[in-house]
Design a protein around this motif. Structure first.
Motif, PDB file in Angstrom:
ATOM      1  N   VAL A   1      43.254 -26.137 -21.644  1.00  0.00           N
ATOM      2  CA  VAL A   1      43.329 -26.381 -23.087  1.00  0.00           C
ATOM      3  C   VAL A   1      42.943 -27.840 -23.335  1.00  0.00           C
ATOM      4  CG1 VAL A   1      44.857 -26.463 -25.104  1.00  0.00           C
ATOM      5  CG2 VAL A   1      45.082 -24.600 -23.423  1.00  0.00           C
TER       6      VAL A   1
ATOM      7  N   GLN B   1      49.052 -25.064 -19.823  1.00  0.00           N
ATOM      8  CA  GLN B   1      47.735 -24.430 -20.060  1.00  0.00           C
ATOM      9  C   GLN B   1      47.931 -22.957 -20.426  1.00  0.00           C
ATOM     10  OE1 GLN B   1      45.662 -26.841 -20.157  1.00  0.00           O
ATOM     11  NE2 GLN B   1      46.350 -28.318 -18.634  1.00  0.00           N
TER      12      GLN B   1
ATOM     13  N   PRO C   1      50.345 -21.733 -28.560  1.00  0.00           N
ATOM     14  CA  PRO C   1      50.655 -21.950 -29.973  1.00  0.00           C
ATOM     15  C   PRO C   1      50.075 -23.247 -30.515  1.00  0.00           C
ATOM     16  CG  PRO C   1      52.623 -22.207 -28.589  1.00  0.00           C
ATOM     17  CD  PRO C   1      51.550 -21.671 -27.717  1.00  0.00           C
TER      18      PRO C   1
ATOM     19  N   LYS D   1      46.710 -34.690 -24.206  1.00  0.00           N
ATOM     20  CA  LYS D   1      47.498 -33.831 -23.324  1.00  0.00           C
ATOM     21  C   LYS D   1      46.890 -33.775 -21.930  1.00  0.00           C
ATOM     22  CE  LYS D   1      46.840 -29.396 -23.587  1.00  0.00           C
ATOM     23  NZ  LYS D   1      46.014 -29.303 -22.346  1.00  0.00           N
TER      24      LYS D   1
ATOM     25  N   CYS E   1      51.555 -29.975 -19.388  1.00  0.00           N
ATOM     26  CA  CYS E   1      50.957 -28.860 -20.121  1.00  0.00           C
ATOM     27  C   CYS E   1      50.881 -27.642 -19.215  1.00  0.00           C
ATOM     28  CB  CYS E   1      49.568 -29.231 -20.640  1.00  0.00           C
ATOM     29  SG  CYS E   1      48.758 -27.825 -21.458  1.00  0.00           S
TER      30      CYS E   1
HETATM   31  S1  SF4 Z   1      50.160 -28.129 -25.130  1.00  0.00           S
HETATM   32 FE1  SF4 Z   1      49.627 -26.017 -25.705  1.00  0.00          FE
HETATM   33  S2  SF4 Z   1      48.820 -25.108 -23.793  1.00  0.00           S
HETATM   34 FE2  SF4 Z   1      49.982 -26.979 -23.226  1.00  0.00          FE
HETATM   35  S3  SF4 Z   1      52.075 -26.285 -22.799  1.00  0.00           S
HETATM   36 FE3  SF4 Z   1      52.019 -26.877 -24.961  1.00  0.00          FE
HETATM   37  S4  SF4 Z   1      51.608 -24.937 -26.043  1.00  0.00           S
HETATM   38 FE4  SF4 Z   1      51.036 -24.596 -23.887  1.00  0.00          FE
END
Ligand code: SF4
Ligand code: SF4
Length: 314
Positions: free
Chosen positions: A195, A172, A177, A250, A170
């Protein structure tokens, strides 16, 4: 983007036998076609059977009072004992004021050994049967930063002369989106940039998974399997507690560690020193020095997601 909106109120729903709150919000999907909605919630049938009355009635994380949080956490610790035979402690680690966490990876140093992937698997209590992790290491042809040109299923000795290795987790994003598409606001960006997902509010529609351009979200298709002796007992509500079936999860920059002054598990496990993590608001931090002195790259810059995750070469 910082999520500042109030969380949704507990939906007013008919209570139906064997129907969890996740499934019961289907009334809110009026804009979805019937077939799309059935496809979206079909993985939840198993989860719905296992939902307790207490879970059904639980409020959104942001609405819980301190007493409410304590009661929820006590219930989750008790369920961990019952379901996994493990004594765990689930904390409610909050952002540290004045902190904005940022990660960077030195791609000249990463050699594709995958120790970060393994460390994430163990630290975050991932399902053992699917060997899940929040990190993918992509073997890339030299000369491109287009992650779609690489492969995660490489074999043989590493590093290979004509390749480099791109760990992706991730990012962050500051304009995430994944957050924007969540129909029930079960995922949001916190003040320190991380996030997060309220796993007890997520309805498992997987919109966020589809919206993430970095393939950084994972869906729990079934109850995760983790032997008692392998459970990491040091857990947090918004990070590495064992997630139920039917929800999306995540990377949280190991907030159960980093909000307590420790480093992410993936960084500690990296034998090459490729990873740098820290508080960008601290002028003395290593991460601040990297961003001020190296030519850094972000992935898929053209999408405007504004990652808090950077890459560089020496
Ligand atoms: S999960 Fe959300 S914050 Fe994380 S990389 Fe994907 S779009 Fe970006
Ligand atoms: S799957 Fe993602 S988009 Fe759907 S409710 Fe859960 S966090 Fe929100």
């Amino acid at each position: 983007m910082t999520h500042t909106e109030d969380p949704p109120r507990q939906p007013s729903l008919p209570i139906v036998e064997n129907l969890s709150r996740r499934a019961a919000v289907k009334g809110g999907f009026a804009t979805l076609g019937a077939a799309a909605f059935v496809a979206a919630i079909s993985p939840l049938r198993h989860a719905a059977k296992n939902s307790s009355a207490a879970e059904f009635m639980q409020q959104h994380y942001k609405e819980l009072s301190p007493e409410g949080k304590a009661a929820v956490i006590a219930r989750l610790e008790s369920e961990a004992k019952e379901n996994y035979g493990a004594e765990v402690t689930i904390a409610d680690d909050r952002p540290i004021p004045g902190t904005k966490f940022v990660y960077a990876i030195n791609l000249s140093v990463c050699n594709g050994n995958g120790k970060c992937v393994e460390a994430c698997h163990k630290e975050n209590n991932h399902d053992r049967s699917t060997n899940q992790s929040y990190i993918r290491v992509i073997e890339m042809p030299k000369g491109t930063m287009d992650m779609e040109q690489g492969t995660t299923t490489y074999t043989g000795a590493v590093p290979k002369d004509d390749k480099f290795y791109l760990p992706v987790q991730c990012q962050q994003c500051d304009e995430p989106p994944c957050v924007d598409v969540c129909p029930v606001k079960a995922t949001w960006k916190e003040e320190d940039g991380i996030v997060v997902v309220d796993y007890n509010w997520c309805i498992g529609c997987r919109y966020c998974e589809a919206a993430c351009p970095y393939h950084a979200r994972r869906f729990n298709w079934k109850q995760p399997e983790v032997p008692a002796e392998q459970v990491n007992p040091d857990q947090s509500y918004l990070s590495n507690r064992i997630r139920p079936a039917g929800v999306v999860e995540k990377c949280t920059y190991c907030l159960h560690r980093t909000r307590r002054g420790k480093l992410p598990a993936c960084l500690e496990a990296c034998p090459t020193g490729a990873r740098v993590f820290g508080n960008i608001l601290d002028p003395q931090s290593s991460i601040r020095w990297i961003l001020e002195n190296k030519r850094v790259y972000i992935l898929k810059e053209e999408l405007g997601t504004k990652p808090a995750f950077f890459y560089y070469f020496d």
